[in-house]
Design a protein around this motif. Sequence first.
Motif, mmCIF file in Angstrom:
data_model
loop_
_atom_site.group_PDB
_atom_site.id
_atom_site.type_symbol
_atom_site.label_atom_id
_atom_site.label_comp_id
_atom_site.label_asym_id
_atom_site.label_seq_id
_atom_site.Cartn_x
_atom_site.Cartn_y
_atom_site.Cartn_z
ATOM 1 N N LEU A 190 0.831 -1.193 0.000
ATOM 2 C CA LEU A 190 0.000 0.000 0.000
ATOM 3 C C LEU A 190 0.868 1.245 0.000
ATOM 4 N N ALA A 191 0.759 2.064 -1.046
ATOM 5 C CA ALA A 191 1.481 3.339 -1.115
ATOM 6 C C ALA A 191 0.550 4.435 -0.636
ATOM 7 N N GLU A 192 1.002 5.242 0.318
ATOM 8 C CA GLU A 192 0.121 6.238 0.924
ATOM 9 C C GLU A 192 0.899 7.461 1.425
ATOM 10 N N GLN A 193 0.216 8.611 1.359
ATOM 11 C CA GLN A 193 0.688 9.801 2.067
ATOM 12 C C GLN A 193 -0.002 9.922 3.425
ATOM 13 N N ASN A 194 -1.171 9.306 3.546
ATOM 14 C CA ASN A 194 -1.926 9.362 4.800
ATOM 15 C C ASN A 194 -1.320 8.363 5.795
ATOM 16 N N ALA A 195 -0.238 8.797 6.421
ATOM 17 C CA ALA A 195 0.553 7.891 7.252
ATOM 18 C C ALA A 195 -0.235 7.353 8.437
ATOM 19 N N PHE A 196 -1.013 8.217 9.079
ATOM 20 C CA PHE A 196 -1.708 7.795 10.288
ATOM 21 C C PHE A 196 -2.662 6.646 9.995
ATOM 22 N N ALA A 197 -3.499 6.805 8.961
ATOM 23 C CA ALA A 197 -4.470 5.759 8.616
ATOM 24 C C ALA A 197 -3.773 4.496 8.132
ATOM 25 N N ALA A 198 -2.738 4.657 7.313
ATOM 26 C CA ALA A 198 -2.054 3.494 6.737
ATOM 27 C C ALA A 198 -1.318 2.687 7.806
ATOM 28 N N LEU A 199 -0.633 3.386 8.704
ATOM 29 C CA LEU A 199 0.144 2.672 9.723
ATOM 30 C C LEU A 199 -0.755 1.945 10.714
ATOM 31 N N LYS A 200 -1.984 2.407 10.861
ATOM 32 C CA LYS A 200 -2.920 1.754 11.777
ATOM 33 C C LYS A 200 -3.269 0.326 11.328
ATOM 34 N N ILE A 201 -3.171 0.047 10.014
ATOM 35 C CA ILE A 201 -3.545 -1.290 9.536
ATOM 36 C C ILE A 201 -2.339 -2.093 9.037
ATOM 37 N N ALA A 202 -1.147 -1.494 9.052
ATOM 38 C CA ALA A 202 0.040 -2.141 8.463
ATOM 39 C C ALA A 202 0.703 -3.127 9.415
ATOM 40 N N HIS A 203 1.412 -4.081 8.814
ATOM 41 C CA HIS A 203 2.307 -4.954 9.588
ATOM 42 C C HIS A 203 3.719 -4.362 9.648
ATOM 43 N N ARG A 204 4.145 -3.788 8.519
ATOM 44 C CA ARG A 204 5.457 -3.136 8.427
ATOM 45 C C ARG A 204 5.340 -1.961 7.476
ATOM 46 N N ALA A 205 6.359 -1.076 7.513
ATOM 47 C CA ALA A 205 6.307 0.086 6.628
ATOM 48 C C ALA A 205 7.708 0.522 6.227
#
Length: 235
Positions: A190-205
């Motif tokens: 998942l490529a995103e600028q919305n870090a807060f929302a993306a990191l909430k569902i990610a396993h790694r980044a």
Amino acid sequence: MLTLENVSLNYGSFKALDGVTLHAKQGELVVLLGANGAGKSSIFLTISGIHRAAGGSIQYDGQQLIGRKPSAIVQAGVVQCPEGRKLFPMMSVQKNLMLGAYVHRRDGEGNRQRLEDVYQLFPILREKKDDPAGSLSGGQQQMVAIGRALMGRPKMLLLDEPSLGLAPLVIKQTFEVIQRINQAGTTVLLAEQNAFAALKIAHRAYVLENGRIVMEGDPESLLHNDEVRRAYIGA
């Protein structure tokens, strides 16, 4: 499942990717964070075979992807949902969805089942299946774009900026759907600028700047990293 080793990409004299190394394991949801122009879309276009890497290696499920046709990469299970949705606005919702199944066009029964799965994931699209895609709201158009990608039967789904231009509530709903897709067994990059929302569902980044990976880690550590918070969360 997917490994990029020292991948570079040039647009003429401009170096869009400079020695990118990253990986996604089967079943993971991995986020690429970065501002506009950082190289997120270039990574996806290179994985998808639309741009040819200038160097390095892209291995998926034991296969080298560099040099393979985009259609062969989709058939292998790597499917991209592009930034900006890229729908055909005058075509119906259902026809847009069915375009995603092109590489599987001979499997009519499989495509009908896949279409039913998409309609169950996005019930509003069943109601609007005969409407022109361009008449839908931004959030509904994003559903069509994700649904079209799912029609390609991805084992690995590349999602490029799915929250772009969407209202906060719709962003929340979109990320819930992405999480459900991942939990059902599809690996997601998942490529995103919305870090807060993306990191909430990610396993790694990974954090990308100027075509390079500058940081990687688990979501919790990146959410509390001062540089990441200043650049992407505004805190």
